[in-house]
Design a protein around this motif. Structure first.
Motif, PDB file in Angstrom:
ATOM      1  N   GLN A   1       1.023   4.064  -2.985  1.00 26.36           N
ATOM      2  CA  GLN A   1       0.417   5.306  -2.504  1.00 26.36           C
ATOM      3  C   GLN A   1      -1.060   5.132  -2.145  1.00 26.36           C
ATOM      4  OE1 GLN A   1       1.425   8.129  -5.628  1.00 26.36           O
ATOM      5  NE2 GLN A   1       3.414   8.540  -4.691  1.00 26.36           N
ATOM      6  N   LYS A   2      -1.341   4.014  -1.481  1.00 23.45           N
ATOM      7  CA  LYS A   2      -2.666   3.752  -0.943  1.00 23.45           C
ATOM      8  C   LYS A   2      -2.652   4.023   0.560  1.00 23.45           C
ATOM      9  CE  LYS A   2      -3.891   1.973  -4.951  1.00 23.45           C
ATOM     10  NZ  LYS A   2      -4.883   2.635  -5.861  1.00 23.45           N
ATOM     11  N   THR A   3      -3.810   4.235   1.140  1.00 24.35           N
ATOM     12  CA  THR A   3      -3.889   4.423   2.582  1.00 24.35           C
ATOM     13  C   THR A   3      -3.573   3.098   3.276  1.00 24.35           C
ATOM     14  OG1 THR A   3      -5.603   6.109   2.322  1.00 24.35           O
ATOM     15  CG2 THR A   3      -5.375   5.097   4.496  1.00 24.35           C
TER      16      THR A   3
ATOM     17  N   GLU B   1      -2.406   1.988  11.212  1.00 19.66           N
ATOM     18  CA  GLU B   1      -1.679   3.216  11.510  1.00 19.66           C
ATOM     19  C   GLU B   1      -0.187   2.893  11.579  1.00 19.66           C
ATOM     20  OE1 GLU B   1      -0.183   6.502  11.916  1.00 19.66           O
ATOM     21  OE2 GLU B   1      -2.382   6.589  11.877  1.00 19.66           O
TER      22      GLU B   1
ATOM     23  N   GLU C   1       0.832  -1.212   0.000  1.00 15.21           N
ATOM     24  CA  GLU C   1       0.000   0.000   0.000  1.00 15.21           C
ATOM     25  C   GLU C   1       0.863   1.257   0.000  1.00 15.21           C
ATOM     26  OE1 GLU C   1      -3.817  -1.988   2.359  1.00 15.21           O
ATOM     27  OE2 GLU C   1      -2.183  -1.049   3.470  1.00 15.21           O
TER      28      GLU C   1
END
Length: 391
Positions: free
Chosen positions: A369-371, A375, A365
């Motif tokens: 460039q994915k979320t 966290e 990810e």
């Protein structure tokens, strides 16, 4: 020979194979560079636990729970069998103090949304007749599962290979340099240029990092495992002593000096091959590659204390591995700010098998460039220097 790839993964253990699987799933061209054979390092010198039972309530346990869910999905997605089972696991308690601590542990985990419950003596008797009769109870985590780590690694890479991933095995990395928009990796079998690099070197990740002047605070922590023959059905699933938690987190235990010195604790695991894996020990001895028979005896004593029937069973072999230890017991899953496109996925210690899926997914990810699914701030590679600056 020179080869260009979008993503070069250094290290073909379980974490490297997971990164290859999820990164290739996004359509990237992937090359895995492995100094030996796939899963020939730490990944083939460990047990196959995917445990939430021994994780601190909160971020640590939630990350593990997500990874457990991914492993369950992979058991249906991957074509190759990797001996996945989800029998749950238990921790057993020796005295009232441990039972009180176990109850607190269960309450915290239940509040965090995990499937935990407290066990009494009757529950232990129903679990197996072979446990020591003086144990007071324990706790259970129903979501815990187990795999064959060697087969799991191969299953992940086999799936990545169908999407075009390639493996450079028996290939040592000699140097890494950043040139313009890509990295140049000199190996014993030629040169690889890559847009992105992922350091999945485990205990050797610091050596790979040094090639670019990157400090990676990982130390090798040696652990032994005994393999015993299965002469009676001692227990149907994973069983550990409650004070294993204290061993893992470096807390004081009520054991003899030698047991404490080698961090020996009961870790019992039945395998699909009809044997038992028995552990464990924890030592900081660098890369000492000899069996420590004092540690082996300490493990055997702890196993017999909890399962007296093991005294009469045959010991088939002993092996050990080097687990990549990090001071705060969390892995490093991070892009390196000073070197855009360079990522670290290492430092899982004894949780590499269990956390490999979530690690591979999060790194993929980041690269695309994915979320991220979790966290990642707590997993940054520079969190240690930041903490030192604050104090």
């Amino acid at each position: 020979m020179t080869r260009h790839t979008e993503v070069a993964i250094i290290g073909g253990g379980i974490v490297g194979c997971a990164v290859a699987y999820y990164t290739s799933k996004y359509g990237s061209d992937v090359v895995v560079i492995e100094k030996g054979e796939l899963a020939s390092g730490t990944s083939s010198h460990c047990d196959g636990n995917i445990l939430a039972i021994d994780k601190e309530p909160g971020f640590d346990s939630q990350m593990t729970l997500q990874s457990q869910q991914l492993v369950h999905e992979l058991s249906e997605e991957l074509k190759k069998e990797f001996e996945y089972r989800q029998p749950g696991s238990i921790l057993v308690c020796e005295d009232e103090e441990e039972m009180e601590m176990a109850e607190q542990w269960v309450n915290k985990q239940v509040q965090a949304g995990l499937s935990f419950r407290l066990l009494d003596q009757a529950d232990l008797r129903n679990e197996t007749p072979y446990l020591a009769t003086d144990l007071l109870g324990g706790l259970e985590c129903a979501s815990d599962s187990t795999v064959n780590p060697y087969l799991f690694s191969y299953a992940l890479f086999a799936a990545a290979k169908t999407r075009g991933a390639t493996l450079w095995k028996n290939t040592s990395v000699r140097s890494i340099a950043k040139q313009s928009q890509h990295y140049v990796i000199e190996t014993s079998n030629g040169t690889i240029t890559a847009d992105k690099v992922v350091n999945c070197g485990g205990v050797w990740a610091p050596k790979i990092g040094q090639m670019l002047g990157i400090t990676i605070p990982i130390l090798p922590r040696k652990g032994h495992i005994l393999v015993s023959s299965r002469q009676v059905p001692v227990s149907p699933r994973k069983v550990m002593e409650f004070s294993y938690l204290m061993t893992k987190f470096g807390k004081e235990r009520k054991v003899d000096r030698e047991t404490e010195a080698y961090g020996a604790a009961l870790v019992f695991e039945p395998t699909a091959s009809q044997n038992f894996l028995l552990g464990s020990s924890r030592e900081f001895v660098g890369f000492d590659n000899t069996v420590n028979w004092h540690a082996v005896r300490a493990i055997a004593r702890r196993c017999i204390r909890f399962y007296p029937v093991l005294r009469d069973m045959s010991l088939l072999r002993v092996y050990f591995g080097f687990r990549p230890w990090v001071a705060d017991h969390l892995p490093i899953i991070s892009e390196v700010a000073a070197y855009p496109g360079y990522y670290i996925a290492a430092g899982h210690e004894g949780d590499g098998i269990g956390l490999a899926p979530i690690t591979g997914k999060v790194i993929a990810e980041m690269i695309h460039q994915k979320t991220p699914s979790i966290e990642v701030e707590q997993l940054r590679n520079d969190r240690f220097s930041q903490r030192e600056a604050i104090t």
